[in-house]
Motif scaffolding. Structure first.
Motif, short mmCIF file in Angstrom:
data_model
loop_
_atom_site.label_atom_id
_atom_site.label_comp_id
_atom_site.label_asym_id
_atom_site.label_seq_id
_atom_site.Cartn_x
_atom_site.Cartn_y
_atom_site.Cartn_z
N ASP A 1 0.81 -1.23 0.00
CA ASP A 1 0.00 0.00 0.00
C ASP A 1 0.84 1.27 0.00
O ASP A 1 0.35 2.33 -0.37
N ASP A 2 2.09 1.16 0.43
CA ASP A 2 2.95 2.34 0.53
C ASP A 2 3.90 2.51 -0.65
O ASP A 2 4.65 3.48 -0.71
N SER B 1 1.20 6.48 -3.66
CA SER B 1 0.89 5.11 -3.26
C SER B 1 -0.62 4.92 -3.18
O SER B 1 -1.38 5.89 -3.20
N TYR C 1 -2.22 3.96 -0.56
CA TYR C 1 -2.63 4.57 0.71
C TYR C 1 -2.87 6.07 0.50
O TYR C 1 -3.88 6.61 0.95
N GLN C 2 -1.97 6.74 -0.18
CA GLN C 2 -2.13 8.17 -0.44
C GLN C 2 -3.34 8.45 -1.30
O GLN C 2 -4.03 9.46 -1.10
#
Length: 112
Positions: free
Chosen positions: A13-14, A56, A58-59
């Motif tokens: 996710d990152d 990413s 997540y972002q």
């Protein structure tokens, strides 16, 4: 780097897998919106060797939440602050749950 390393990162996710253009396309927004939430310090994209912003998953989830608030009429600075507070609350709740589980394991209650 092997193909397995590359494919393994796709599950991360990152991992900064998305260019600014692709991120804006995925979110259905403009690159200017991504720049604005970056300036508001909601997200800080990583930079490629050439200096291009990379995002990413997540972002992108964080940016999508901010966009949702902005679409509802919340000013972008306020939307960013709300998302930051929501994220902090979620993290605090996660930590609290971990502490509670650890305490329960170390000091189990006994039935009388």
């Amino acid at each position: 780097m092997t193909a397995d390393d590359t494919f393994g990162r796709l599950d991360d996710d990152d991992y900064p897998a998305y260019t600014m253009g692709r991120a804006a396309e995925i979110l259905g927004t403009t690159q200017g919106f991504l720049r604005a939430i970056g300036e508001a310090r909601l997200i800080t994209p990583l930079r490629s060797a050439g200096g291009h912003r990379r995002y990413s998953r997540y972002q992108l989830r964080i940016a999508a939440r901010a966009r949702q608030l902005v679409d509802q009429g919340t000013p972008i600075e306020a939307a960013c602050r709300i998302v930051i507070l929501e994220d902090q609350l979620e993290e605090a709740q996660r930590i609290n749950t971990e502490h509670r589980l650890t305490a329960d394991t170390e000091h189990p209650t006994t039935a009388a």
